[in-house]
Design a protein around this motif. Sequence first.
Motif, PDB file in Angstrom:
ATOM      1  N   UNK A  97      14.363  31.161  65.637  1.00 57.05           N
ATOM      2  CA  UNK A  97      15.469  30.246  65.963  1.00 57.05           C
ATOM      3  C   UNK A  97      16.359  30.078  64.731  1.00 57.05           C
ATOM      4  N   UNK A  98      17.652  30.017  64.909  1.00 53.74           N
ATOM      5  CA  UNK A  98      18.569  29.877  63.789  1.00 53.74           C
ATOM      6  C   UNK A  98      19.693  28.936  64.245  1.00 53.74           C
ATOM      7  N   UNK A  99      19.496  27.637  63.967  1.00 55.99           N
ATOM      8  CA  UNK A  99      20.404  26.621  64.491  1.00 55.99           C
ATOM      9  C   UNK A  99      21.831  26.827  64.004  1.00 55.99           C
ATOM     10  N   UNK A 100      21.972  27.187  62.726  1.00 50.26           N
ATOM     11  CA  UNK A 100      23.311  27.333  62.163  1.00 50.26           C
ATOM     12  C   UNK A 100      24.049  28.514  62.823  1.00 50.26           C
ATOM     13  N   UNK A 101      23.331  29.642  62.950  1.00 53.14           N
ATOM     14  CA  UNK A 101      23.954  30.820  63.567  1.00 53.14           C
ATOM     15  C   UNK A 101      24.317  30.532  65.021  1.00 53.14           C
ATOM     16  N   UNK A 102      23.449  29.742  65.700  1.00 46.58           N
ATOM     17  CA  UNK A 102      23.711  29.383  67.099  1.00 46.58           C
ATOM     18  C   UNK A 102      25.014  28.587  67.210  1.00 46.58           C
ATOM     19  N   UNK A 103      25.170  27.588  66.304  1.00 49.11           N
ATOM     20  CA  UNK A 103      26.395  26.771  66.323  1.00 49.11           C
ATOM     21  C   UNK A 103      27.625  27.646  66.093  1.00 49.11           C
ATOM     22  N   UNK A 104      27.516  28.538  65.124  1.00 49.18           N
ATOM     23  CA  UNK A 104      28.661  29.400  64.792  1.00 49.18           C
ATOM     24  C   UNK A 104      29.029  30.272  65.992  1.00 49.18           C
ATOM     25  N   UNK A 105      28.007  30.886  66.614  1.00 54.86           N
ATOM     26  CA  UNK A 105      28.304  31.780  67.739  1.00 54.86           C
ATOM     27  C   UNK A 105      28.873  30.996  68.919  1.00 54.86           C
ATOM     28  N   UNK A 106      28.296  29.822  69.185  1.00 49.67           N
ATOM     29  CA  UNK A 106      28.799  29.015  70.299  1.00 49.67           C
ATOM     30  C   UNK A 106      30.247  28.586  70.053  1.00 49.67           C
ATOM     31  N   UNK A 107      30.573  28.296  68.789  1.00 49.16           N
ATOM     32  CA  UNK A 107      31.957  27.946  68.432  1.00 49.16           C
ATOM     33  C   UNK A 107      32.904  29.115  68.705  1.00 49.16           C
ATOM     34  N   UNK A 108      32.441  30.322  68.333  1.00 50.15           N
ATOM     35  CA  UNK A 108      33.252  31.526  68.564  1.00 50.15           C
ATOM     36  C   UNK A 108      33.507  31.732  70.058  1.00 50.15           C
ATOM     37  N   UNK A 109      32.442  31.525  70.850  1.00 45.91           N
ATOM     38  CA  UNK A 109      32.558  31.723  72.300  1.00 45.91           C
ATOM     39  C   UNK A 109      33.512  30.688  72.897  1.00 45.91           C
ATOM     40  N   UNK A 110      33.359  29.421  72.465  1.00 41.45           N
ATOM     41  CA  UNK A 110      34.242  28.358  72.990  1.00 41.45           C
ATOM     42  C   UNK A 110      35.717  28.695  72.738  1.00 41.45           C
ATOM     43  N   UNK A 111      35.972  29.152  71.504  1.00 35.79           N
ATOM     44  CA  UNK A 111      37.348  29.492  71.127  1.00 35.79           C
ATOM     45  C   UNK A 111      37.863  30.659  71.979  1.00 35.79           C
ATOM     46  N   UNK A 112      36.982  31.642  72.213  1.00 40.79           N
ATOM     47  CA  UNK A 112      37.393  32.809  73.013  1.00 40.79           C
ATOM     48  C   UNK A 112      37.658  32.405  74.460  1.00 40.79           C
ATOM     49  N   UNK A 113      36.832  31.498  75.001  1.00 46.69           N
ATOM     50  CA  UNK A 113      37.039  31.051  76.385  1.00 46.69           C
ATOM     51  C   UNK A 113      38.399  30.362  76.500  1.00 46.69           C
ATOM     52  N   UNK A 114      38.738  29.532  75.489  1.00 46.11           N
ATOM     53  CA  UNK A 114      40.054  28.853  75.492  1.00 46.11           C
ATOM     54  C   UNK A 114      41.167  29.898  75.486  1.00 46.11           C
ATOM     55  N   UNK A 115      41.009  30.911  74.641  1.00 42.35           N
ATOM     56  CA  UNK A 115      42.021  31.972  74.539  1.00 42.35           C
ATOM     57  C   UNK A 115      42.177  32.688  75.896  1.00 42.35           C
ATOM     58  N   UNK A 116      41.040  32.983  76.515  1.00 41.28           N
ATOM     59  CA  UNK A 116      41.061  33.708  77.798  1.00 41.28           C
ATOM     60  C   UNK A 116      41.748  32.863  78.881  1.00 41.28           C
ATOM     61  N   UNK A 117      41.479  31.547  78.848  1.00 42.98           N
ATOM     62  CA  UNK A 117      42.056  30.684  79.888  1.00 42.98           C
ATOM     63  C   UNK A 117      43.557  30.455  79.702  1.00 42.98           C
ATOM     64  N   UNK A 118      44.054  30.700  78.489  1.00 41.73           N
ATOM     65  CA  UNK A 118      45.465  30.369  78.245  1.00 41.73           C
ATOM     66  C   UNK A 118      46.335  31.588  77.919  1.00 41.73           C
ATOM     67  N   UNK A 119      45.739  32.772  77.863  1.00 36.07           N
ATOM     68  CA  UNK A 119      46.551  33.970  77.558  1.00 36.07           C
ATOM     69  C   UNK A 119      46.210  35.075  78.552  1.00 36.07           C
ATOM     70  N   UNK A 120      46.739  36.289  78.307  1.00 34.74           N
ATOM     71  CA  UNK A 120      46.463  37.403  79.232  1.00 34.74           C
ATOM     72  C   UNK A 120      45.122  38.080  78.936  1.00 34.74           C
ATOM     73  N   UNK A 121      44.436  37.626  77.891  1.00 35.00           N
ATOM     74  CA  UNK A 121      43.118  38.197  77.592  1.00 35.00           C
ATOM     75  C   UNK A 121      42.159  37.837  78.731  1.00 35.00           C
ATOM     76  N   UNK A 122      41.486  38.869  79.292  1.00 34.44           N
ATOM     77  CA  UNK A 122      40.567  38.606  80.425  1.00 34.44           C
ATOM     78  C   UNK A 122      39.114  38.585  79.987  1.00 34.44           C
TER      79      UNK A 122
END
Length: 359
Positions: A97-122
Motif C-alpha cells: 500500500x502506498x497512501x501518498x502515491x494513491x493520493x497523487x494518482x487519484x488527483x491526476x485522474x480527477x483532473x483528467x475527468x474534469x478535462x474530459x467533461x469540459x473539452x473534446x478529450x474523450x
Amino acid sequence: MPSPKKIKFSKLERLLGEHRGKSLPFALFRNPGEEEIHSLLQNDRENPGFTGGDQKGFVFAPFHTGASPTLFLRPDQAYRTPVPGGAACAMDIGPRPDTEAREIHMGLVEEAVREIRTTSLEKVVLARRFSLPCTLSAVEIFLRLCQTYPRAFCYVWSHPDSGTWLGASPEQLMEFDGTRGHTDALAGTQPAAGFVAPAWSAKEYREQQLVTDFIVEKLREAGLEPEVGPTRDERAGALWHLRTRVGFQADADAAAGLVGALHPTPAVCGQPRGAARDYILGHENFDREYYCGFLGEVGRTGPGSFRLFVNLRCLQLRENSAYIYTGGGITADSDPAAEWDEIQHKSLTVLRALQNSPD
Ligand SMILES: C=C(O[C@H]1C=CC=C(C(=O)O)[C@@H]1O)C(=O)O
C-alpha cells in the motif's frame, strides 16, 4: 537471419553471459501459447533502425518517438530453446500500500475527468512508474514470466541504447503474414476471481469501443476493409479485459504503414490521439520511454511479415532495482479510487515475478 539453432537452456545462459559482458544487444521472447524461447543476439551495437521492407530481426519502439529512439536488432545469432519447467510464481502476493502515491494518482485522474467533461478529450490513459529493489537477473525474471503467463508474449530486451526491459504483454498491436493481418482492440479491466468472466459496465464497453472504432477508422483511411470480430472476454493473468480482433487483407507496404498509423492506439494513449498524447506528456511526471511502445519479430515468416505486441505489463531493470510501469484508461465516468485499484492490480503481473521466490 541464420536459421535458429536448437540449444539447451544451460548453453543459452552461457552465451548470454558472454554477450551481456560485452554490453551487446539481445532479445529473448516466448510467443503466446508456445513452449519455446527464441533468442536473437547481435554481435555489435549498431542500430539499423526500423525500415520495414525485407528487414529481419526484432523491433523495440517507444511510446513517443520524440523522446527515445526506435531500436532494431539484427539477429547475427539465433537460437531456439525449450522453456525449462518449474518456476511459475504463486498468485498470493500484493503490491505494497502506498497512501501518498494513491493520493497523487487519484488527483491526476480527477483532473483528467474534469478535462474530459469540459473539452473534446474523450479518453486518456494515465500511468504510474514506481521502483523497488531487485537483484534478480533478467533471465531469471523472464523465465518466471514465461512459466507464470503461458498465454502472454513474454520477453527480455537488452540494448545499450535503452537498457534492459521485460514484460508479459496480453496485447497484440499487429500480426501480418505478407497478405493477411489482424490487430486487437484490448481495453477494459477487471480483476479475475476464478475462471468466470465478469459482468462489464457500460463504462468499460465504451472505453474498449473507442479503441475498436479508432482501428476501424485507421484501416479505412488506409483503403483497407476491416473485418471486425466479436468482442470477447480475455483473461490475462489475474485480470480480465475486453478484446475485439480486427482482420484485414493488405500488401506489405500498406501493413507497415498501418503500424505507424495505429501506434499509439487509444488503449495506451487516448482519443483524440493528439490531445491525449499532449495531456500525457504534460501531466505524467515521468518519461514512459518504451512502456506503451511496441516490440516484436520482423520478417520471420516471409518478407514484410511481423508479429508486434504492445509493451504492457512491463518493467525496466536497473542496477539493483526495477521500474514498474502501469496505467489505465480514463473516461468521463472514471472513479479515481477504482482507477487506482486497477493499476495496482495490473502491476501484479510483473510484481509476482519479482517478489516471489518460486523455491
Ligand atoms: C495501459 C495498460 O493497459 C491497457 C490495456 C488493457 C486495458 C487497459 C485499461 O483497462 O485501461 C489499458 O488500456 C497497462 O496495463 O499499463
